[in-house]
Design a protein around this motif. Structure first.
Motif, PDB file in Angstrom:
ATOM      1  N   GLN A 182       0.830  -1.200   0.000  1.00 25.49           N
ATOM      2  CA  GLN A 182       0.000   0.000   0.000  1.00 25.49           C
ATOM      3  C   GLN A 182       0.873   1.262   0.000  1.00 25.49           C
ATOM      4  O   GLN A 182       2.002   1.258   0.467  1.00 25.49           O
ATOM      5  CB  GLN A 182      -0.918  -0.003   1.223  1.00 25.49           C
ATOM      6  N   TRP A 183       0.284   2.336  -0.510  1.00 26.01           N
ATOM      7  CA  TRP A 183       0.958   3.631  -0.637  1.00 26.01           C
ATOM      8  C   TRP A 183       1.588   4.066   0.683  1.00 26.01           C
ATOM      9  O   TRP A 183       2.772   4.378   0.746  1.00 26.01           O
ATOM     10  CB  TRP A 183      -0.071   4.652  -1.121  1.00 26.01           C
ATOM     11  N   GLU A 184       0.794   4.111   1.745  1.00 22.14           N
ATOM     12  CA  GLU A 184       1.287   4.614   3.028  1.00 22.14           C
ATOM     13  C   GLU A 184       2.391   3.736   3.587  1.00 22.14           C
ATOM     14  O   GLU A 184       3.370   4.245   4.142  1.00 22.14           O
ATOM     15  CB  GLU A 184       0.146   4.750   4.032  1.00 22.14           C
ATOM     16  N   ALA A 185       2.258   2.427   3.453  1.00 23.10           N
ATOM     17  CA  ALA A 185       3.286   1.520   3.963  1.00 23.10           C
ATOM     18  C   ALA A 185       4.598   1.705   3.209  1.00 23.10           C
ATOM     19  O   ALA A 185       5.683   1.713   3.812  1.00 23.10           O
ATOM     20  CB  ALA A 185       2.811   0.067   3.851  1.00 23.10           C
ATOM     21  N   PHE A 186       4.515   1.869   1.892  1.00 25.05           N
ATOM     22  CA  PHE A 186       5.717   2.075   1.090  1.00 25.05           C
ATOM     23  C   PHE A 186       6.392   3.385   1.490  1.00 25.05           C
ATOM     24  O   PHE A 186       7.594   3.428   1.755  1.00 25.05           O
ATOM     25  CB  PHE A 186       5.372   2.085  -0.407  1.00 25.05           C
ATOM     26  N   PRO A 215       2.816   0.433  -5.036  1.00 24.94           N
ATOM     27  CA  PRO A 215       1.548   1.182  -5.013  1.00 24.94           C
ATOM     28  C   PRO A 215       1.266   1.741  -6.410  1.00 24.94           C
ATOM     29  O   PRO A 215       2.197   2.059  -7.160  1.00 24.94           O
ATOM     30  CB  PRO A 215       1.829   2.312  -4.015  1.00 24.94           C
ATOM     31  N   GLU A 216      -0.006   1.867  -6.764  1.00 25.13           N
ATOM     32  CA  GLU A 216      -0.396   2.216  -8.129  1.00 25.13           C
ATOM     33  C   GLU A 216       0.292   3.469  -8.662  1.00 25.13           C
ATOM     34  O   GLU A 216       0.767   3.491  -9.801  1.00 25.13           O
ATOM     35  CB  GLU A 216      -1.911   2.393  -8.210  1.00 25.13           C
ATOM     36  N   THR A 217       0.366   4.526  -7.871  1.00 26.77           N
ATOM     37  CA  THR A 217       0.986   5.762  -8.343  1.00 26.77           C
ATOM     38  C   THR A 217       2.442   5.532  -8.718  1.00 26.77           C
ATOM     39  O   THR A 217       2.912   6.012  -9.755  1.00 26.77           O
ATOM     40  CB  THR A 217       0.890   6.857  -7.256  1.00 26.77           C
ATOM     41  N   PHE A 218       3.162   4.790  -7.893  1.00 29.86           N
ATOM     42  CA  PHE A 218       4.566   4.522  -8.187  1.00 29.86           C
ATOM     43  C   PHE A 218       4.704   3.525  -9.331  1.00 29.86           C
ATOM     44  O   PHE A 218       5.667   3.582 -10.089  1.00 29.86           O
ATOM     45  CB  PHE A 218       5.311   4.033  -6.948  1.00 29.86           C
ATOM     46  N   ALA A 219       3.752   2.623  -9.480  1.00 32.37           N
ATOM     47  CA  ALA A 219       3.776   1.695 -10.615  1.00 32.37           C
ATOM     48  C   ALA A 219       3.685   2.479 -11.921  1.00 32.37           C
ATOM     49  O   ALA A 219       4.403   2.181 -12.881  1.00 32.37           O
ATOM     50  CB  ALA A 219       2.633   0.696 -10.506  1.00 32.37           C
ATOM     51  N   LEU A 220       2.817   3.497 -11.944  1.00 31.90           N
ATOM     52  CA  LEU A 220       2.684   4.316 -13.154  1.00 31.90           C
ATOM     53  C   LEU A 220       3.971   5.096 -13.438  1.00 31.90           C
ATOM     54  O   LEU A 220       4.364   5.240 -14.601  1.00 31.90           O
ATOM     55  CB  LEU A 220       1.497   5.270 -13.017  1.00 31.90           C
ATOM     56  N   ALA A 251      10.029  11.720   1.193  1.00 32.21           N
ATOM     57  CA  ALA A 251      10.113  10.311   0.803  1.00 32.21           C
ATOM     58  C   ALA A 251       9.432  10.088  -0.542  1.00 32.21           C
ATOM     59  O   ALA A 251       9.942   9.352  -1.397  1.00 32.21           O
ATOM     60  CB  ALA A 251       9.479   9.428   1.882  1.00 32.21           C
ATOM     61  N   GLU A 252       8.304  10.751  -0.760  1.00 28.10           N
ATOM     62  CA  GLU A 252       7.594  10.617  -2.033  1.00 28.10           C
ATOM     63  C   GLU A 252       8.413  11.193  -3.180  1.00 28.10           C
ATOM     64  O   GLU A 252       8.522  10.582  -4.246  1.00 28.10           O
ATOM     65  CB  GLU A 252       6.236  11.320  -1.964  1.00 28.10           C
ATOM     66  N   ARG A 253       9.003  12.362  -2.971  1.00 26.95           N
ATOM     67  CA  ARG A 253       9.823  12.996  -4.012  1.00 26.95           C
ATOM     68  C   ARG A 253      10.963  12.074  -4.423  1.00 26.95           C
ATOM     69  O   ARG A 253      11.183  11.818  -5.611  1.00 26.95           O
ATOM     70  CB  ARG A 253      10.368  14.328  -3.500  1.00 26.95           C
ATOM     71  N   SER A 254      11.679  11.543  -3.455  1.00 25.43           N
ATOM     72  CA  SER A 254      12.791  10.640  -3.759  1.00 25.43           C
ATOM     73  C   SER A 254      12.297   9.381  -4.466  1.00 25.43           C
ATOM     74  O   SER A 254      12.915   8.916  -5.428  1.00 25.43           O
ATOM     75  CB  SER A 254      13.538  10.261  -2.480  1.00 25.43           C
ATOM     76  N   SER A 255      11.190   8.842  -4.000  1.00 23.22           N
ATOM     77  CA  SER A 255      10.651   7.615  -4.599  1.00 23.22           C
ATOM     78  C   SER A 255      10.276   7.837  -6.055  1.00 23.22           C
ATOM     79  O   SER A 255      10.580   7.000  -6.921  1.00 23.22           O
ATOM     80  CB  SER A 255       9.429   7.139  -3.811  1.00 23.22           C
ATOM     81  N   ARG A 256       9.628   8.960  -6.351  1.00 27.66           N
ATOM     82  CA  ARG A 256       9.224   9.233  -7.736  1.00 27.66           C
ATOM     83  C   ARG A 256      10.445   9.336  -8.659  1.00 27.66           C
ATOM     84  O   ARG A 256      10.457   8.766  -9.749  1.00 27.66           O
ATOM     85  CB  ARG A 256       8.421  10.531  -7.814  1.00 27.66           C
TER      86      ARG A 256
END
Length: 129
Positions: free
Chosen positions: A2-6, A50-55, A22-27
């Protein structure tokens, strides 16, 4: 995952003060990684994110040539405002070590086969010499 767990895992691993960092680095890291992976390996990794990161992973610009781990870090630094190679190394390791935990040994080995040597260290899984 899940998004939050990731994001929580990346935030903890990277010791980021906020989920936004964390989101900025992940993207950035996942977009650059996606440019290096093809076929079933990329699809299997995307299915576990998570779907957003999969895209982000599935829709990169294709790399013209594989980046060495050092160039991957420099590219990450170039995409993250205010980052240095040292902080980008930290960012890459935080994200990729969470990815390594998420995908398991079999898929990680197939990912590493598509990347230049040395990426095992960025994933936090040094291969036996």
């Amino acid at each position: 995952m899940q998004w939050e767990a990731f994001l929580t895992a990346v935030q903890e691993r990277g010791e980021y003060p906020s989920p936004q960092e964390a989101e900025r680095s992940s993207r950035v890291v996942l977009a650059l990684l996606g440019a290096h992976l093809v076929g079933d390996v990329r699809a299997e990794l995307a299915a576990r994110l998570p779907e957003t990161f999969a895209l982000v992973l599935l829709n990169p610009l294709q790399a013209h040539e594989p980046l060495s781990p050092e160039r991957f870090i420099r590219a990450t630094a170039a995409w993250i405002e205010g980052a240095s190679e040292q902080t980008a190394t930290w960012d890459v390791s935080a994200v990729l070590s969470v990815v390594a935990d998420l995908v398991g040994e079999d898929l990680l080995n197939r990912i590493l086969l598509q990347l230049p040597s040395g990426y095992d260290l960025l994933f936090g899984r040094p291969l036996p010499g």
